[in-house]
Design a protein around this motif. Sequence first.
Motif, mmCIF file in Angstrom:
data_model
loop_
_atom_site.group_PDB
_atom_site.id
_atom_site.type_symbol
_atom_site.label_atom_id
_atom_site.label_comp_id
_atom_site.label_asym_id
_atom_site.label_seq_id
_atom_site.Cartn_x
_atom_site.Cartn_y
_atom_site.Cartn_z
ATOM 1 N N LEU A 1 22.500 33.059 42.676
ATOM 2 C CA LEU A 1 21.078 32.717 42.598
ATOM 3 C C LEU A 1 20.319 33.979 42.234
ATOM 4 O O LEU A 1 20.154 34.885 43.058
ATOM 5 C CB LEU A 1 20.597 32.165 43.944
ATOM 6 C CG LEU A 1 21.294 30.878 44.419
ATOM 7 C CD1 LEU A 1 21.218 30.758 45.929
ATOM 8 C CD2 LEU A 1 20.683 29.668 43.759
ATOM 9 N N ILE A 2 19.899 34.089 40.991
ATOM 10 C CA ILE A 2 19.211 35.294 40.515
ATOM 11 C C ILE A 2 17.709 35.033 40.644
ATOM 12 O O ILE A 2 17.134 34.257 39.878
ATOM 13 C CB ILE A 2 19.591 35.625 39.062
ATOM 14 C CG1 ILE A 2 21.095 35.437 38.838
ATOM 15 C CG2 ILE A 2 19.151 37.035 38.722
ATOM 16 C CD1 ILE A 2 21.965 36.287 39.723
ATOM 17 N N GLN B 1 31.308 38.472 45.475
ATOM 18 C CA GLN B 1 31.038 37.610 46.622
ATOM 19 C C GLN B 1 30.965 36.140 46.198
ATOM 20 O O GLN B 1 31.446 35.249 46.909
ATOM 21 C CB GLN B 1 29.723 38.025 47.283
ATOM 22 C CG GLN B 1 29.721 39.422 47.872
ATOM 23 C CD GLN B 1 29.972 39.428 49.375
ATOM 24 O OE1 GLN B 1 30.514 38.486 49.916
ATOM 25 N NE2 GLN B 1 29.573 40.507 50.018
ATOM 26 N N ALA B 2 30.363 35.875 45.042
ATOM 27 C CA ALA B 2 30.275 34.494 44.564
ATOM 28 C C ALA B 2 31.658 33.947 44.237
ATOM 29 O O ALA B 2 31.972 32.785 44.518
ATOM 30 C CB ALA B 2 29.358 34.412 43.346
ATOM 31 N N GLU B 3 32.495 34.778 43.636
ATOM 32 C CA GLU B 3 33.856 34.338 43.328
ATOM 33 C C GLU B 3 34.675 34.090 44.598
ATOM 34 O O GLU B 3 35.664 33.353 44.564
ATOM 35 C CB GLU B 3 34.555 35.375 42.442
ATOM 36 C CG GLU B 3 33.995 35.428 41.026
ATOM 37 C CD GLU B 3 34.648 36.487 40.172
ATOM 38 O OE1 GLU B 3 34.599 36.370 38.934
ATOM 39 O OE2 GLU B 3 35.212 37.458 40.733
ATOM 40 N N ALA C 1 18.918 39.592 35.965
ATOM 41 C CA ALA C 1 19.551 38.430 35.346
ATOM 42 C C ALA C 1 20.507 38.826 34.223
ATOM 43 O O ALA C 1 21.669 38.399 34.192
ATOM 44 C CB ALA C 1 18.474 37.475 34.823
ATOM 45 N N GLY C 2 20.023 39.629 33.301
ATOM 46 C CA GLY C 2 20.868 40.015 32.168
ATOM 47 C C GLY C 2 22.084 40.809 32.599
ATOM 48 O O GLY C 2 23.185 40.611 32.060
ATOM 49 N N LEU C 3 21.902 41.718 33.557
ATOM 50 C CA LEU C 3 23.021 42.550 34.002
ATOM 51 C C LEU C 3 24.094 41.712 34.677
ATOM 52 O O LEU C 3 25.294 41.937 34.465
ATOM 53 C CB LEU C 3 22.515 43.634 34.950
ATOM 54 C CG LEU C 3 23.570 44.597 35.503
ATOM 55 C CD1 LEU C 3 24.350 45.259 34.380
ATOM 56 C CD2 LEU C 3 22.918 45.642 36.395
ATOM 57 N N VAL C 4 23.690 40.732 35.486
ATOM 58 C CA VAL C 4 24.684 39.858 36.114
ATOM 59 C C VAL C 4 25.475 39.106 35.052
ATOM 60 O O VAL C 4 26.707 38.999 35.125
ATOM 61 C CB VAL C 4 24.002 38.873 37.089
ATOM 62 C CG1 VAL C 4 24.993 37.802 37.561
ATOM 63 C CG2 VAL C 4 23.441 39.619 38.287
ATOM 64 N N TYR C 5 24.787 38.605 34.038
ATOM 65 C CA TYR C 5 25.493 37.926 32.956
ATOM 66 C C TYR C 5 26.440 38.878 32.222
ATOM 67 O O TYR C 5 27.548 38.494 31.831
ATOM 68 C CB TYR C 5 24.497 37.328 31.970
ATOM 69 C CG TYR C 5 23.999 35.942 32.351
ATOM 70 C CD1 TYR C 5 24.887 34.914 32.644
ATOM 71 C CD2 TYR C 5 22.642 35.663 32.417
ATOM 72 C CE1 TYR C 5 24.441 33.650 32.992
ATOM 73 C CE2 TYR C 5 22.179 34.394 32.761
ATOM 74 C CZ TYR C 5 23.091 33.399 33.056
ATOM 75 O OH TYR C 5 22.642 32.157 33.393
ATOM 76 N N GLU C 6 26.029 40.120 32.013
ATOM 77 C CA GLU C 6 26.903 41.085 31.344
ATOM 78 C C GLU C 6 28.175 41.331 32.151
ATOM 79 O O GLU C 6 29.271 41.432 31.587
ATOM 80 C CB GLU C 6 26.150 42.396 31.120
ATOM 81 C CG GLU C 6 25.087 42.338 30.042
ATOM 82 C CD GLU C 6 24.453 43.696 29.800
ATOM 83 O OE1 GLU C 6 25.166 44.582 29.306
ATOM 84 O OE2 GLU C 6 23.262 43.877 30.125
ATOM 85 N N VAL C 7 28.029 41.457 33.471
ATOM 86 C CA VAL C 7 29.206 41.638 34.327
ATOM 87 C C VAL C 7 30.115 40.415 34.236
ATOM 88 O O VAL C 7 31.345 40.532 34.142
ATOM 89 C CB VAL C 7 28.786 41.904 35.786
ATOM 90 C CG1 VAL C 7 29.993 41.866 36.713
ATOM 91 C CG2 VAL C 7 28.086 43.260 35.893
ATOM 92 N N GLU D 1 28.801 29.090 39.387
ATOM 93 C CA GLU D 1 27.526 28.586 38.892
ATOM 94 C C GLU D 1 26.465 29.683 38.976
ATOM 95 O O GLU D 1 26.452 30.473 39.919
ATOM 96 C CB GLU D 1 27.081 27.383 39.724
ATOM 97 C CG GLU D 1 25.787 26.744 39.240
ATOM 98 C CD GLU D 1 25.343 25.581 40.108
ATOM 99 O OE1 GLU D 1 24.220 25.083 39.891
ATOM 100 O OE2 GLU D 1 26.107 25.182 41.019
ATOM 101 N N VAL D 2 25.598 29.726 37.978
ATOM 102 C CA VAL D 2 24.509 30.706 37.944
ATOM 103 C C VAL D 2 23.183 29.958 37.797
ATOM 104 O O VAL D 2 23.037 29.114 36.917
ATOM 105 C CB VAL D 2 24.673 31.706 36.785
ATOM 106 C CG1 VAL D 2 23.527 32.705 36.781
ATOM 107 C CG2 VAL D 2 26.013 32.430 36.868
ATOM 108 N N GLU D 3 22.241 30.279 38.650
ATOM 109 C CA GLU D 3 20.897 29.725 38.535
ATOM 110 C C GLU D 3 19.892 30.867 38.499
ATOM 111 O O GLU D 3 19.905 31.742 39.363
ATOM 112 C CB GLU D 3 20.564 28.798 39.707
ATOM 113 C CG GLU D 3 19.154 28.202 39.614
ATOM 114 C CD GLU D 3 18.776 27.346 40.809
ATOM 115 O OE1 GLU D 3 17.597 26.934 40.888
ATOM 116 O OE2 GLU D 3 19.644 27.102 41.678
#
Length: 579
Positions: free
Chosen positions: A6-7, A69-71, A90-96, A109-111
């Motif tokens: 949850l971003i 942690q999400a995984e 948001a962008g950095l989480v997607y890059e990881v 899941e990403v929201e």
Amino acid sequence: MAGKLLIIGFGPGSFEHITKRAREALQESNVVIGYNTYVDLIRGLLTDQQIVRTGMTEEVSRAQEAVRQAEAGKKVAVISSGDAGVYGMAGLVYEVLMEKGWNRKTGVEVEIIPGISAINSSASLLGAPVMHDACTISLSDHLTPWDLIAKRVDAAGQADFVIALYNPRSGRRTRQIVETQRILLKYRSPETPVGIVKSAYRERQHVVLTTLREMLDHDIGMLTTVIIGNSSTVVYDGLMITPRGYQRKYTLGADVQPLRPHQRLQQEAEPWALRQWTDEDEELYDEELDNEDLIDADDEEQENELDEMPTSRLTQPSDSSNKVVGSLALAIDALQLVDRARGIPSTSEGRSISGYATAVAFKQQEIFEFAVSTGVADKRFTSRQMLALADVVGEKGTMDYTPHHQMIVRVPTSDPDAITTKLREEGFLLSPIGDVAQIKACDFCDKEKGDSIPYAEELQRKVGGVSLPKEMKIGFNGCGMACYGAVQEDIGVVYRKGKFDLFLGGKTIGRNVHPAQPVAEGIEPTEIVAMIDRIVKRYRAEGHPNERFHKFFKRVKEIEGFRHQDQPVFEIENAICGD
């Protein structure tokens, strides 16, 4: 249980400006991860969630921890002030996630929960300065080259955008805002209105209306957003207002408008608007294309030919025999035809721009950083190795000595594989740098006491370079003298009388440094590597971002059956210098 990311953008920081969905997302999360200040701002909305908080420059570790942690099946809230998609997480989480090969169907899941960005919250306090075309520019050059930022400021100044400056100044970055003012004064009046908003909707909120000339006379820092008006922006009764352009067609003080509703969108009422194409324009365009000597190739062949061209053909006009056609060139052709129909002369002297190679081939050159040594036990460089290293580093690279038996090399390159291949051929041991495990071994008395070298080398193969929450040094000494200080490191391994002694949790930084705790003696050689591997794996799995191993050992209290023992607490007086 499936995990979820949850971003969350929680807006300027005041509870009344946090969206309902953001509040719900915080409540349903198991873990909340964020920058220290942001965690403090929303603490009143948290209950029993696990909190992982880190300081400045730790964004990557926060994103990596959130994904991990999400995984593991948890619902993880990653918080950003403002909007998480505007200079947020948001962008950095997607890059990881991209680096891990994540996909939307099978991955966690990403929201993304939107929030009020600083440009919006600041604008609301100033009046209505962002009523027309606007842009945001961050002046932080920690991640973006200053030359590129300056070009964007210049382009925005020329294009008459309202500009919102994020990260305008910090304790170390003081010149950027000065240069920005200098650039904009080339295109805008010194009297252009400027709004400076610090800590919008927080306790220490401060709002200033000034001008482009005098903006630097006011307090500007990392908690400040600076909004610079365009050529139409005005100040009225203490408010900064940018007109939308209604005066061009409407009489704002009249009850009855000169244009009726059905007339307001006609071309005669908008002489400044771009004229739409007629059938004749399209026929003219088609005829122009038919007359061009186009390359008859599909898109892939065109791209391949473009990639293979020498730089000179990509940056300079070519003759009719060397034409390159792409979407950019055709688009420019279309604009030229429109101008021609309106009687505007073309800068290309009647020739189609698609007859030019307009695309510029550019391949990003990155700084490749790595550690290099001659081996775990070998501390000597040969002259051939030094020459090879000097050749790789060249004039533009750097090479720094460290006290950890490594050289840190930084080389600008677009082909790191070629560098690593060359150095490995010369017998170098290459390792990543940063938050990784490093085996820091002694020289085994010039290898005269070399019985334990195979175990040090196996340890290097097993855990060397493994990514961790924080850098870890594993000291390895080949005799009981421990003269290389293995017992001072995060993990210390000492070979003595054919077996190993193990030390855990040394603290090497700060005024309260202490050696590692002796936790075991007489460990069989066949067991030592596997035991350390398990310790490293647990630290990697359970350590918080930026948490040093000695703090992790103290927090979990027990590793591999070895209990943490609290160190004696000493009273440390402040230094005379004040540090």
